[in-house]
Design a protein around this motif. Structure first.
Motif, PDB file in Angstrom:
ATOM      1  N   ASP A  35      -4.392  44.520  54.369  1.00 48.09           N
ATOM      2  CA  ASP A  35      -3.113  44.310  54.951  1.00 48.09           C
ATOM      3  C   ASP A  35      -3.227  43.247  56.181  1.00 48.09           C
ATOM      4  N   TYR A  36      -4.409  43.049  56.672  1.00 50.93           N
ATOM      5  CA  TYR A  36      -4.649  42.048  57.783  1.00 50.93           C
ATOM      6  C   TYR A  36      -4.657  40.751  57.185  1.00 50.93           C
ATOM      7  N   ILE A  37      -5.223  40.479  56.178  1.00 48.10           N
ATOM      8  CA  ILE A  37      -5.172  39.375  55.416  1.00 48.10           C
ATOM      9  C   ILE A  37      -4.084  38.823  55.007  1.00 48.10           C
ATOM     10  N   LYS A  38      -3.040  39.802  54.296  1.00 46.59           N
ATOM     11  CA  LYS A  38      -1.681  39.447  54.182  1.00 46.59           C
ATOM     12  C   LYS A  38      -1.068  38.936  55.350  1.00 46.59           C
ATOM     13  N   THR A  39      -1.046  39.764  56.548  1.00 48.33           N
ATOM     14  CA  THR A  39      -0.236  39.195  57.795  1.00 48.33           C
ATOM     15  C   THR A  39      -0.806  37.709  58.008  1.00 48.33           C
ATOM     16  N   LEU A  40      -2.078  37.528  57.785  1.00 47.57           N
ATOM     17  CA  LEU A  40      -2.619  36.194  58.361  1.00 47.57           C
ATOM     18  C   LEU A  40      -1.904  35.061  57.341  1.00 47.57           C
ATOM     19  N   ASN A  41      -1.825  35.622  56.147  1.00 45.89           N
ATOM     20  CA  ASN A  41      -1.222  34.722  54.888  1.00 45.89           C
ATOM     21  C   ASN A  41       0.354  34.381  55.368  1.00 45.89           C
ATOM     22  N   GLN A  42       0.945  35.091  55.652  1.00 46.26           N
ATOM     23  CA  GLN A  42       2.358  35.314  56.111  1.00 46.26           C
ATOM     24  C   GLN A  42       2.665  34.359  57.366  1.00 46.26           C
ATOM     25  N   ASN A  43       1.661  34.419  58.517  1.00 45.83           N
ATOM     26  CA  ASN A  43       1.855  33.859  59.826  1.00 45.83           C
ATOM     27  C   ASN A  43       1.201  32.532  59.929  1.00 45.83           C
ATOM     28  N   ASN A  44       0.087  32.231  58.928  1.00 44.22           N
ATOM     29  CA  ASN A  44      -0.625  30.955  59.373  1.00 44.22           C
ATOM     30  C   ASN A  44      -0.253  29.782  58.375  1.00 44.22           C
ATOM     31  N   ASP A  45      -0.508  28.533  58.854  1.00 47.93           N
ATOM     32  CA  ASP A  45      -0.262  27.263  57.982  1.00 47.93           C
ATOM     33  C   ASP A  45      -1.194  27.288  56.683  1.00 47.93           C
ATOM     34  N   LYS A  46      -2.434  27.829  56.856  1.00 46.58           N
ATOM     35  CA  LYS A  46      -3.371  27.908  55.796  1.00 46.58           C
ATOM     36  C   LYS A  46      -3.351  29.561  55.151  1.00 46.58           C
ATOM     37  N   SER A  47      -3.178  29.605  53.857  1.00 45.70           N
ATOM     38  CA  SER A  47      -3.205  30.930  53.450  1.00 45.70           C
ATOM     39  C   SER A  47      -4.073  31.073  52.028  1.00 45.70           C
ATOM     40  N   VAL A  48      -4.578  32.136  51.709  1.00 39.64           N
ATOM     41  CA  VAL A  48      -5.378  32.520  50.838  1.00 39.64           C
ATOM     42  C   VAL A  48      -4.887  33.342  49.660  1.00 39.64           C
ATOM     43  N   PRO A  49      -4.898  32.626  48.265  1.00 37.12           N
ATOM     44  CA  PRO A  49      -4.244  33.357  47.294  1.00 37.12           C
ATOM     45  C   PRO A  49      -5.216  34.561  46.782  1.00 37.12           C
ATOM     46  N   LEU A  50      -4.630  35.678  46.659  1.00 34.39           N
ATOM     47  CA  LEU A  50      -5.300  37.004  46.537  1.00 34.39           C
ATOM     48  C   LEU A  50      -4.823  37.967  45.312  1.00 34.39           C
ATOM     49  N   THR A  51      -5.754  38.296  44.560  1.00 35.16           N
ATOM     50  CA  THR A  51      -5.381  39.422  43.748  1.00 35.16           C
ATOM     51  C   THR A  51      -6.342  40.570  43.767  1.00 35.16           C
ATOM     52  N   VAL A  52      -6.169  41.870  43.236  1.00 40.26           N
ATOM     53  CA  VAL A  52      -6.764  42.889  43.651  1.00 40.26           C
ATOM     54  C   VAL A  52      -7.463  43.807  42.416  1.00 40.26           C
ATOM     55  N   ASP A  53      -8.774  44.203  42.262  1.00 43.70           N
ATOM     56  CA  ASP A  53      -9.176  44.959  41.314  1.00 43.70           C
ATOM     57  C   ASP A  53      -9.898  46.035  42.014  1.00 43.70           C
ATOM     58  N   PHE A  54     -10.528  47.136  41.179  1.00 41.18           N
ATOM     59  CA  PHE A  54     -10.918  48.290  41.762  1.00 41.18           C
ATOM     60  C   PHE A  54     -12.287  48.599  40.597  1.00 41.18           C
ATOM     61  N   ILE A  55     -13.173  49.307  41.303  1.00 40.79           N
ATOM     62  CA  ILE A  55     -14.292  49.876  40.587  1.00 40.79           C
ATOM     63  C   ILE A  55     -14.878  51.033  41.540  1.00 40.79           C
ATOM     64  N   ARG A  56     -15.313  52.008  40.832  1.00 39.39           N
ATOM     65  CA  ARG A  56     -15.828  53.259  41.361  1.00 39.39           C
ATOM     66  C   ARG A  56     -17.177  53.408  41.099  1.00 39.39           C
ATOM     67  N   VAL A  57     -18.345  53.671  42.157  1.00 34.54           N
ATOM     68  CA  VAL A  57     -19.527  54.075  41.867  1.00 34.54           C
ATOM     69  C   VAL A  57     -19.816  55.082  42.438  1.00 34.54           C
ATOM     70  N   LYS A  58     -20.992  55.875  41.928  1.00 35.25           N
ATOM     71  CA  LYS A  58     -21.540  57.170  42.575  1.00 35.25           C
ATOM     72  C   LYS A  58     -23.108  57.247  42.767  1.00 35.25           C
ATOM     73  N   SER A  59     -23.541  57.423  43.969  1.00 34.61           N
ATOM     74  CA  SER A  59     -25.031  57.320  44.060  1.00 34.61           C
ATOM     75  C   SER A  59     -25.536  58.264  45.239  1.00 34.61           C
ATOM     76  N   TYR A  60     -24.553  59.381  45.374  1.00 38.47           N
ATOM     77  CA  TYR A  60     -25.031  60.448  46.351  1.00 38.47           C
ATOM     78  C   TYR A  60     -24.684  61.773  45.667  1.00 38.47           C
ATOM     79  N   CYS A  61     -25.779  62.595  45.975  1.00 35.94           N
ATOM     80  CA  CYS A  61     -25.597  64.212  45.709  1.00 35.94           C
ATOM     81  C   CYS A  61     -25.727  64.917  47.085  1.00 35.94           C
ATOM     82  N   ASN A  62     -24.769  65.623  47.495  1.00 36.66           N
ATOM     83  CA  ASN A  62     -24.883  66.223  48.899  1.00 36.66           C
ATOM     84  C   ASN A  62     -25.319  64.974  49.919  1.00 36.66           C
ATOM     85  N   ASP A  63     -26.297  65.176  50.710  1.00 42.86           N
ATOM     86  CA  ASP A  63     -26.478  64.038  51.989  1.00 42.86           C
ATOM     87  C   ASP A  63     -27.375  63.046  51.338  1.00 42.86           C
ATOM     88  N   LYS A  64     -27.793  63.372  50.222  1.00 46.03           N
ATOM     89  CA  LYS A  64     -29.026  62.372  49.719  1.00 46.03           C
ATOM     90  C   LYS A  64     -28.528  61.331  48.620  1.00 46.03           C
TER      91      LYS A  64
END
Length: 209
Positions: free
Chosen positions: A77-106
């Motif tokens: 959201d902050y990057i998009k706001t900067l893109n909209q209000n600055n002379d310089k902008s960054v082309p941006l696309t989004v992807d997701f991945i999920r990882v699992k490494s904890y059981c309880n607190d360990k």
């Protein structure tokens, strides 16, 4: 070296009574260690640093689910706001991945990649990544030959168990305590807590699986 805000080991934090905390968690937390407003201010600065450093490169912003989703969304959201209000902008696309490494607190020391799109789609792209268990993910990402990979982590924990790896962008360096809130969980609880808090020992038993 990445700049960050350091939370000291002897940080007293803030009394829960000073903040809005869901009543069902009031007896589970020791204290608020990073209030939501401070998280947001630090995230805004990280966004500004990223836009400054990336120039006009096409960024694939890769979110590490589930613990990274709040930070990821607010950072974008902050990057998009900067893109909209600055002379310089960054082309941006989004992807997701999920990882699992904890059981309880360990940590299980076994990082499992769950779901996510085909990482080969990242070939030749610049990547800004948020989340934890980075070294295993970086190894997986390198197989897709991205142009560059930059890692953004809201938290880095001071712990003797650390491998020494440091992300490119860091929000806070924090004590070696089990932290919950702002999408960080303990067995899927506490993701709905706005502030980052220290979990007490009674709660670890209460929500243990």
């Amino acid at each position: 070296m990445a700049s960050y805000l350091q939370i000291a080991d002897d940080e007293k934090g803030y009394n829960l009574d000073l903040f809005c905390v869901p009543r069902h968690y009031e007896k589970d937390l020791d204290k608020v260690i990073i209030p939501h407003g401070l998280i947001m201010d630090r995230t805004e600065r990280l966004a500004r640093d990223i836009v400054r450093d990336m120039g006009a490169h096409h960024i694939v912003a890769l979110c590490v689910l589930k613990g990274g989703y709040k930070f990821f969304a607010d950072l974008l959201d902050y990057i998009k706001t900067l893109n909209q209000n600055n002379d310089k902008s960054v082309p941006l696309t989004v992807d997701f991945i999920r990882v699992k490494s904890y059981c309880n607190d360990k940590s299980t020391n076994n990082v499992k990649v769950i779901g996510g799109d085909d990482l080969s789609s990242l070939s030749g792209k610049d990547i800004v990544e948020t989340g934890r268990t980075m070294q295993t993910l970086l190894s997986l990402l390198s197989e897709s030959r991205p142009k560059m990979v930059k890692v953004v982590s809201l938290l880095v924990k001071r712990t003797p168990r650390s491998s020494g790896y440091r992300p490119d962008y860091i929000g806070f360096e924090v004590p070696d305590a089990f932290l919950v809130g702002y999408a960080l969980d303990y067995n899927e609880y506490f993701r709905d807590l706005s502030h980052i808090c220290i979990l007490n020992d009674e709660a670890k038993e209460k929500y243990r699986v």
